[in-house]
Design an enzyme around this catalytic site. Structure first.
Site, PDB file in Angstrom:
ATOM      1  CB  SER A  30      -0.907   0.023   1.237  1.00  0.00           C
ATOM      2  OG  SER A  30      -1.771  -1.090   1.239  1.00  0.00           O
TER       3      SER A  30
HETATM    4  N1  SAH Z   1      -0.712  -4.590   3.592  1.00  0.00           N
HETATM    5  C1  SAH Z   1       0.078  -5.255   2.587  1.00  0.00           C
HETATM    6  C2  SAH Z   1      -0.534  -5.171   1.219  1.00  0.00           C
HETATM    7  C3  SAH Z   1      -1.696  -6.010   1.052  1.00  0.00           C
HETATM    8  S1  SAH Z   1      -2.214  -6.320  -0.600  1.00  0.00           S
HETATM    9  C4  SAH Z   1       1.433  -4.678   2.505  1.00  0.00           C
HETATM   10  O1  SAH Z   1       1.684  -3.646   3.137  1.00  0.00           O
HETATM   11  O2  SAH Z   1       2.284  -5.258   1.851  1.00  0.00           O
HETATM   12  C5  SAH Z   1      -3.568  -7.368  -0.132  1.00  0.00           C
HETATM   13  C6  SAH Z   1      -3.175  -8.720   0.370  1.00  0.00           C
HETATM   14  O3  SAH Z   1      -4.355  -9.397   0.732  1.00  0.00           O
HETATM   15  C7  SAH Z   1      -2.496  -9.585  -0.693  1.00  0.00           C
HETATM   16  O4  SAH Z   1      -1.280 -10.035  -0.190  1.00  0.00           O
HETATM   17  C8  SAH Z   1      -3.468 -10.747  -0.894  1.00  0.00           C
HETATM   18  O5  SAH Z   1      -2.837 -11.984  -1.151  1.00  0.00           O
HETATM   19  C9  SAH Z   1      -4.198 -10.763   0.431  1.00  0.00           C
HETATM   20  N2  SAH Z   1      -5.523 -11.396   0.424  1.00  0.00           N
HETATM   21  C10 SAH Z   1      -6.497 -11.302  -0.500  1.00  0.00           C
HETATM   22  N3  SAH Z   1      -7.578 -12.008  -0.121  1.00  0.00           N
HETATM   23  C11 SAH Z   1      -7.275 -12.567   1.083  1.00  0.00           C
HETATM   24  C12 SAH Z   1      -7.970 -13.420   1.979  1.00  0.00           C
HETATM   25  N4  SAH Z   1      -9.210 -13.840   1.733  1.00  0.00           N
HETATM   26  N5  SAH Z   1      -7.351 -13.809   3.108  1.00  0.00           N
HETATM   27  C13 SAH Z   1      -6.089 -13.398   3.391  1.00  0.00           C
HETATM   28  N6  SAH Z   1      -5.370 -12.585   2.573  1.00  0.00           N
HETATM   29  C14 SAH Z   1      -5.954 -12.178   1.438  1.00  0.00           C
END
Ligand code: SAH
Length: 215
Positions: A60
Site C-alpha cells: 500500500s
Molecule cells: N498490507 C500489505 C498489502 C496487502 S495487498 C502490505 O503492506 O504489503 C492485499 C493482500 O491481501 C495480498 O497479499 C493478498 O494476497 C491478500 N488477500 C487477499 N484475499 C485474502 C484473503 N481472503 N485472506 C487473506 N489474505 C488475502
C-alpha cells in the site's frame, strides 16, 4: 540515505495530509520500507504510491498505511488482527504500536518472506496464519483492532464478530475498481461506520467475502 527518504515521506506524505498521531509517525519513521520491496524497485520505496510486488499483489501507499493505522488508535495493550499481510510492511507498523499482531495472508509466496523479514527486524509479537482472512482468526479473537487490506463488497460477518467491545476495524468496501475506506466501531451489538475516503485495494479472494454482517 533511506533515513532521509523516510523523514521526507513522514513530512510530505503523512504530516502534510493531516496524520497527527506521533506514535504512528514514529513507527513509519522506523520501518525500513525498502526491505519490503523487490530489489529492482527499491529506489521507489518511499514514493507516494502503491508498488507492485510478487503474485500480482501490492504494498500500500505510505499515506494509506498511516491513515488506516491512525484510525485504529492502538495502545500497547491492544491485540490486532490484520487480514492480507502481503509484504508484512503494514504488519511491522502495527507490531510497533500494539501488544500483538495476528497476521493472516492467503498466499504462501508472500507470507513466508514477510515472516522472515519481520524476524530479521527483531519482531517477536507477530503470529502468522496462512489462510482465508475473511473468516478471521476465531481462536485468537477478540481484537481491539482489525485492519483489512483487501477489498470486499461488504463487511464479512466473522470480522465484525471478532471485534472486541469498543474495538475498531478498517476495511475498503466497494466494487473491484473503487472502494470507500470505512472505519467501523463496535459498541455492544451496534456497529457505527464512518468513511475515511476513496481507495483502491486488490480484492479479497474468498468465498466468505460475500457473507456479510447487517449494516
Ligand atoms: N498490507 C500489505 C498489502 C496487502 S495487498 C502490505 O503492506 O504489503 C492485499 C493482500 O491481501 C495480498 O497479499 C493478498 O494476497 C491478500 N488477500 C487477499 N484475499 C485474502 C484473503 N481472503 N485472506 C487473506 N489474505 C488475502
Amino acid at each position: 540515505m533511506s533515513r532521509d527518504a523516510r523523514r521526507a515521506m513522514v513530512r510530505n506524505q503523512l504530516r502534510a495530509r493531516g496524520l497527527r498521531d506521533l506514535r504512528v509517525l514514529a513507527a513509519m519513521q522506523w520501518v525500513p520500507r525498502e526491505q519490503f520491496i523487490p530489489p529492482n524497485l527499491s529506489r521507489h520505496a518511499y514514493d507516494d504510491q502503491p508498488i507492485s510486488v510478487a503474485a500480482g499483489q501490492t504494498i500500500s501507499q505510505p499515506y494509506i498505511v498511516g491513515l488506516m493505522t491512525e484510525a485504529l488508535a492502538l495502545t500497547h495493550a491492544d491485540r490486532v488482527l490484520e487480514i492480507g499481510a502481503g509484504t508484512g510492511y503494514q504488519t511491522a507498523v502495527l507490531a510497533l504500536l500494539a501488544r500483538e499482531v495476528c497476521a493472516v495472508e492467503r498466499l504462501e509466496v508472500l507470507l513466508e518472506p514477510a515472516r522472515a523479514r519481520l524476524a530479521r527486524l527483531g519482531f517477536r509479537n507477530v503470529r502468522w496464519r496462512l489462510g482465508d482472512g475473511a473468516i478471521g482468526w476465531p481462536q485468537t479473537a477478540p481484537f481491539a483492532g482489525v485492519l483489512v487490506a483487501a477489498a470486499a463488497p461488504t463487511l464479512p460477518t466473522a470480522l465484525a464478530d471478532q471485534l472486541a467491545e469498543g474495538g475498531r476495524l478498517v476495511i475498503p468496501l466497494g466494487s473491484r475498481d473503487e472502494q470507500d475506506l470505512v472505519l467501523v466501531r463496535r459498541r455492544g451489538d451496534r456497529f457505527s461506520e464512518r468513511s475515511l475516503g476513496p481507495v483502491r485495494f486488490v480484492p479479497m479472494v474468498s468465498p466468505h467475502a460475500f457473507q456479510s454482517a447487517p449494516r
